[in-house]
Design a protein around this motif. Structure first.
Motif, PDB file in Angstrom:
ATOM      1  N   ALA A  58      -5.248   3.972   5.885  1.00 49.82           N
ATOM      2  CA  ALA A  58      -5.611   5.378   5.720  1.00 49.82           C
ATOM      3  C   ALA A  58      -4.969   6.078   4.780  1.00 49.82           C
ATOM      4  O   ALA A  58      -5.781   7.058   4.130  1.00 49.82           O
ATOM      5  N   LYS A  59      -3.747   5.969   4.420  1.00 51.25           N
ATOM      6  CA  LYS A  59      -2.916   6.942   3.310  1.00 51.25           C
ATOM      7  C   LYS A  59      -3.511   6.324   2.134  1.00 51.25           C
ATOM      8  O   LYS A  59      -3.458   7.256   1.256  1.00 51.25           O
ATOM      9  N   LEU A  60      -3.781   5.082   1.850  1.00 52.61           N
ATOM     10  CA  LEU A  60      -4.249   4.489   0.682  1.00 52.61           C
ATOM     11  C   LEU A  60      -5.606   5.373   0.303  1.00 52.61           C
ATOM     12  O   LEU A  60      -5.743   5.747  -0.645  1.00 52.61           O
ATOM     13  N   GLU A  61      -6.483   5.427   1.403  1.00 50.65           N
ATOM     14  CA  GLU A  61      -7.732   6.079   1.245  1.00 50.65           C
ATOM     15  C   GLU A  61      -7.579   7.526   1.036  1.00 50.65           C
ATOM     16  O   GLU A  61      -8.439   7.771  -0.083  1.00 50.65           O
ATOM     17  N   HIS A  62      -6.488   8.236   1.393  1.00 51.91           N
ATOM     18  CA  HIS A  62      -6.218   9.528   1.229  1.00 51.91           C
ATOM     19  C   HIS A  62      -5.869   9.743  -0.026  1.00 51.91           C
ATOM     20  O   HIS A  62      -6.441  10.697  -0.819  1.00 51.91           O
TER      21      HIS A  62
END
Length: 119
Positions: A58-62
């Motif tokens: 999720a953080k990589l996508e952010h």
């Protein structure tokens, strides 16, 4: 900034030798001017085992890592299995069952510390 200037490992121009030199230089410089020098040290090796894959993805996508690159990282992190092999004093090898790795980032990889820094 995701990587600090003091990130000594996994960068092209800095190494553990640079980190050791910097530490010794700073401590000796402080002692030369009669300052008190101290430090707190900790081992993060077990922390790499605690990274939650869902949170990391999720953080990589952010941060804009989407599509095929996100899928690549997801495949790198998920569906990994591990076993433990122990050799006894008779050189017999006993292995545990293969178990699914549910969290953590692979250690010894170039992207492991980067993934750890994202969490």
């Amino acid at each position: 900034m995701l990587l600090e200037n003091e990130q000594y490992e996994f960068t092209s121009s800095l190494s553990a030798d640079n980190a050791s030199y910097t530490l010794i230089h700073e401590v000796l410089s402080a002692m030369n001017i009669k300052h008190i020098a101290g430090g707190i040290y900790y081992d993060l090796s077990k922390a790499f085992d605690c990274v939650n894959h869902r949170v990391l993805l999720a953080k990589l996508e952010h941060y804009g890592i989407r599509g095929i690159f996100r899928a690549l990282f997801k495949s790198y992190l998920t569906e990994r299995y591990q076993t433990v092999a122990l050799k006894d004093n008779t050189n017999s090898v006993n292995c545990s069952n293969w178990e699914l790795v549910k969290h953590g980032v692979p250690q010894g990889s170039i992207v492991g510390p980067l993934f750890f820094n994202y969490t």
